[in-house]
Design a protein around this motif. Structure first.
Motif, PDB file in Angstrom:
ATOM      1  N   TYR A 146      28.000  49.377  31.928  1.00 47.91           N
ATOM      2  CA  TYR A 146      28.851  49.406  33.113  1.00 47.91           C
ATOM      3  C   TYR A 146      28.212  50.247  34.212  1.00 47.91           C
ATOM      4  O   TYR A 146      28.445  50.006  35.406  1.00 47.91           O
ATOM      5  CB  TYR A 146      30.254  49.917  32.770  1.00 47.91           C
ATOM      6  CG  TYR A 146      30.325  51.362  32.341  1.00 47.91           C
ATOM      7  CD1 TYR A 146      30.446  52.379  33.278  1.00 47.91           C
ATOM      8  CD2 TYR A 146      30.284  51.720  30.997  1.00 47.91           C
ATOM      9  CE1 TYR A 146      30.514  53.711  32.905  1.00 47.91           C
ATOM     10  CE2 TYR A 146      30.351  53.041  30.600  1.00 47.91           C
ATOM     11  CZ  TYR A 146      30.465  54.034  31.548  1.00 47.91           C
ATOM     12  OH  TYR A 146      30.521  55.348  31.168  1.00 47.91           O
ATOM     13  N   ARG A 149      25.989  47.936  36.011  1.00 42.41           N
ATOM     14  CA  ARG A 149      26.784  46.984  36.807  1.00 42.41           C
ATOM     15  C   ARG A 149      27.326  47.656  38.067  1.00 42.41           C
ATOM     16  O   ARG A 149      27.459  47.007  39.113  1.00 42.41           O
ATOM     17  CB  ARG A 149      27.907  46.398  35.954  1.00 42.41           C
ATOM     18  CG  ARG A 149      27.402  45.493  34.850  1.00 42.41           C
ATOM     19  CD  ARG A 149      28.443  44.505  34.390  1.00 42.41           C
ATOM     20  NE  ARG A 149      27.984  43.755  33.229  1.00 42.41           N
ATOM     21  CZ  ARG A 149      27.176  42.698  33.276  1.00 42.41           C
ATOM     22  NH1 ARG A 149      26.746  42.261  34.443  1.00 42.41           N
ATOM     23  NH2 ARG A 149      26.806  42.089  32.175  1.00 42.41           N
ATOM     24  N   PHE A 167      31.775  36.401  40.894  1.00 35.35           N
ATOM     25  CA  PHE A 167      31.403  36.895  39.558  1.00 35.35           C
ATOM     26  C   PHE A 167      31.897  35.892  38.525  1.00 35.35           C
ATOM     27  O   PHE A 167      33.098  35.607  38.452  1.00 35.35           O
ATOM     28  CB  PHE A 167      32.022  38.265  39.289  1.00 35.35           C
ATOM     29  CG  PHE A 167      31.391  39.015  38.143  1.00 35.35           C
ATOM     30  CD1 PHE A 167      30.514  40.069  38.377  1.00 35.35           C
ATOM     31  CD2 PHE A 167      31.661  38.678  36.821  1.00 35.35           C
ATOM     32  CE1 PHE A 167      29.928  40.771  37.333  1.00 35.35           C
ATOM     33  CE2 PHE A 167      31.081  39.362  35.772  1.00 35.35           C
ATOM     34  CZ  PHE A 167      30.207  40.414  36.028  1.00 35.35           C
ATOM     35  N   GLY A 179      32.621  46.154  32.405  1.00 33.74           N
ATOM     36  CA  GLY A 179      31.482  45.917  33.285  1.00 33.74           C
ATOM     37  C   GLY A 179      31.879  45.314  34.618  1.00 33.74           C
ATOM     38  O   GLY A 179      31.362  45.698  35.674  1.00 33.74           O
ATOM     39  N   PHE A 183      31.408  46.897  38.349  1.00 30.75           N
ATOM     40  CA  PHE A 183      30.740  46.143  39.409  1.00 30.75           C
ATOM     41  C   PHE A 183      31.585  46.151  40.680  1.00 30.75           C
ATOM     42  O   PHE A 183      31.072  46.389  41.786  1.00 30.75           O
ATOM     43  CB  PHE A 183      30.506  44.705  38.934  1.00 30.75           C
ATOM     44  CG  PHE A 183      29.878  43.803  39.960  1.00 30.75           C
ATOM     45  CD1 PHE A 183      28.509  43.825  40.176  1.00 30.75           C
ATOM     46  CD2 PHE A 183      30.651  42.930  40.709  1.00 30.75           C
ATOM     47  CE1 PHE A 183      27.915  42.984  41.123  1.00 30.75           C
ATOM     48  CE2 PHE A 183      30.080  42.091  41.654  1.00 30.75           C
ATOM     49  CZ  PHE A 183      28.707  42.118  41.863  1.00 30.75           C
ATOM     50  N   ALA A 227      27.243  37.201  40.980  1.00 31.82           N
ATOM     51  CA  ALA A 227      26.787  37.915  39.789  1.00 31.82           C
ATOM     52  C   ALA A 227      27.472  37.297  38.577  1.00 31.82           C
ATOM     53  O   ALA A 227      28.366  36.452  38.721  1.00 31.82           O
ATOM     54  CB  ALA A 227      27.103  39.404  39.901  1.00 31.82           C
ATOM     55  N   HIS A 229      28.347  37.737  33.986  1.00 33.84           N
ATOM     56  CA  HIS A 229      28.186  38.300  32.648  1.00 33.84           C
ATOM     57  C   HIS A 229      28.170  37.123  31.682  1.00 33.84           C
ATOM     58  O   HIS A 229      29.198  36.709  31.161  1.00 33.84           O
ATOM     59  CB  HIS A 229      29.325  39.264  32.311  1.00 33.84           C
ATOM     60  CG  HIS A 229      29.117  39.993  31.021  1.00 33.84           C
ATOM     61  ND1 HIS A 229      29.725  41.200  30.743  1.00 33.84           N
ATOM     62  CD2 HIS A 229      28.382  39.703  29.911  1.00 33.84           C
ATOM     63  CE1 HIS A 229      29.367  41.608  29.532  1.00 33.84           C
ATOM     64  NE2 HIS A 229      28.562  40.692  29.005  1.00 33.84           N
ATOM     65  N   ASN A 249      21.464  38.993  34.997  1.00 30.89           N
ATOM     66  CA  ASN A 249      22.017  39.660  33.823  1.00 30.89           C
ATOM     67  C   ASN A 249      20.952  39.644  32.724  1.00 30.89           C
ATOM     68  O   ASN A 249      20.632  38.599  32.174  1.00 30.89           O
ATOM     69  CB  ASN A 249      23.278  38.927  33.352  1.00 30.89           C
ATOM     70  CG  ASN A 249      24.018  39.670  32.257  1.00 30.89           C
ATOM     71  OD1 ASN A 249      24.242  40.871  32.355  1.00 30.89           O
ATOM     72  ND2 ASN A 249      24.403  38.959  31.211  1.00 30.89           N
ATOM     73  N   ILE A 264      20.634  43.583  36.136  1.00 37.18           N
ATOM     74  CA  ILE A 264      20.908  44.704  35.239  1.00 37.18           C
ATOM     75  C   ILE A 264      19.994  44.578  34.021  1.00 37.18           C
ATOM     76  O   ILE A 264      19.560  43.486  33.663  1.00 37.18           O
ATOM     77  CB  ILE A 264      22.378  44.762  34.799  1.00 37.18           C
ATOM     78  CG1 ILE A 264      22.743  43.546  33.962  1.00 37.18           C
ATOM     79  CG2 ILE A 264      23.301  44.895  35.984  1.00 37.18           C
ATOM     80  CD1 ILE A 264      24.015  43.720  33.180  1.00 37.18           C
TER      81      ILE A 264
END
Length: 368
Positions: A146, A149, A167, A179, A183, A227, A229, A249, A264
């Protein structure tokens, strides 16, 4: 005289055989010690996907390789194991049958799916990236991703021109919420007017679903930075086609274009070496978990695109140094999307809450 010679001869023979026994016993003992020393610790690793997926599993594999090689540990890998009970149970019971005493689970839901197996094998030490499960022979480990992020959020917030950032999130679990919220805080720290539009795929690795959700965000929300995850690079490919800035990512270098601003990154080798070394030295105990971050250079941003100006890098570096000095990004007044105050001025959200209770979205997130 004859009797004396006989006794002397017998004595010499006895001494000879005693010395011979001692010599061979020592040799045998030396060989035994050498054999013991040559027996490497064997550690099992269960991975969700292949080790060349250009994302999560590839970086994990590189960390496994680096940690095991540096410690002289033998790695035993089982790959392409989905978060499903039967294939996971088969993989783990196979490792146990092969006499492995350390098994590392590298996907979030793995421990919950096989908790009965974990609990019925107290002679095996399990490590997993899930704090929601607990057992005497299970230890949680993870990176404070995190924090990275949050830094990526600073880049996104500074680079957006529309003040709309997208996201694409995977599972609705605490790890992803944590996370994503970090962000959003990073975005807001440099651009309070910015909104973060979120869509969920409910999958770690589903290309069609990720592509569809990315395109929907672009078409409906006016985002110019996206972005995600997710485990792989499908969102990056969409951003390239649609001409958006993107935050990666677990991408180690920019092999796409300048529009990929940064990514990240986790140095898994630091984390794996940390707890495997503790296991070897018998320093671990049932109360010890592993959660490391910027203070050990276990997380961070992998690179910067040529599109990212020095002024933005300065902002990120200042935030990183502040975190290394002890700053918790989940500090001060924090309100969720429902209007509930989760932290007041002067307060900090504890690790316990971050581990077990962050199943909510921060104010500023929009789920179209």
């Amino acid at each position: 005289m004859k009797s004396r010679v006989t006794i002397g001869t017998l004595t010499a023979v006895v001494i000879f055989f005693v010395l011979l026994y001692v010599v061979f016993a020592k040799v045998d003992n030396v060989e035994s010690v050498k054999k013991t020393k040559s027996q490497k610790l064997r550690v099992g690793f269960v991975l969700l996907s292949d080790t060349a997926d250009n994302g999560w599993n590839e970086t994990i594999y590189k960390g496994i390789r680096n940690a095991c090689d540096s410690l002289g540990v033998q790695r035993n890998l089982v790959i392409d194991i989905p978060e499903e009970r039967i294939p996971l149970a088969n993989a783990v019971t196979g490792m146990i049958a092969d006499s492995l005493k350390v098994i590392v689970l590298t996907s979030y839901n793995y421990p919950i799916l096989i908790k009965d197996i974990i609990e019925s094998h107290p002679e095996v030490t399990f490590y997993g990236i899930n704090w929601e499960y607990d057992a005497p022979n299970y230890k949680a480990y993870f990176a404070r991703i995190y924090q990275a992020r949050y830094l990526a959020g600073i880049v996104a917030g500074a680079m957006t021109k529309t003040n709309h950032v997208g996201f694409v999130a995977a599972m609705k679990n605490i790890q992803v919420y944590r996370g994503l919220n970090a962000f959003i805080l990073g975005v807001q720290s440099v651009n309070p007017r910015a909104k973060v539009f979120v869509r969920w795929t409910n999958s770690w690795n589903e290309g069609n679903m990720e592509t569809e959700n990315a395109n929907k965000l672009i078409d409906s929300s006016g985002i110019d930075v996206i972005a995600f995850h997710q485990d792989r690079a499908f969102i990056i490919e969409v951003a390239e086609k649609r001409g958006l800035y993107c935050i990666g990512n677990h991408v180690e270098n920019n092999r796409f274009s300048p529009r990929m601003l940064t990514s990240i990154a986790i140095n898994w080798g630091i984390i794996y070496k940390d707890f495997i070394q503790d296991y070897i030295q018998k320093k671990d105990n049932e109360n010890m978990d592993y959660w490391v971050g910027l203070e050990k250079d276990a997380v961070g941003l992998a690179f910067y695109s040529s599109e990212v100006p020095d002024s933005v890098k300065i902002l990120v570096n200042a935030a990183a140094e502040k975190i290394k000095a002890g700053y918790n990004v989940f500090s001060g007044r924090i309100e969720d999307v429902e209007g509930k105050i989760r932290s007041e001025e002067g307060e900090t959200i504890s690790d316990e809450v971050l581990h077990n209770e962050m199943n909510w979205l921060i104010k500023g997130a929009i789920e179209p």
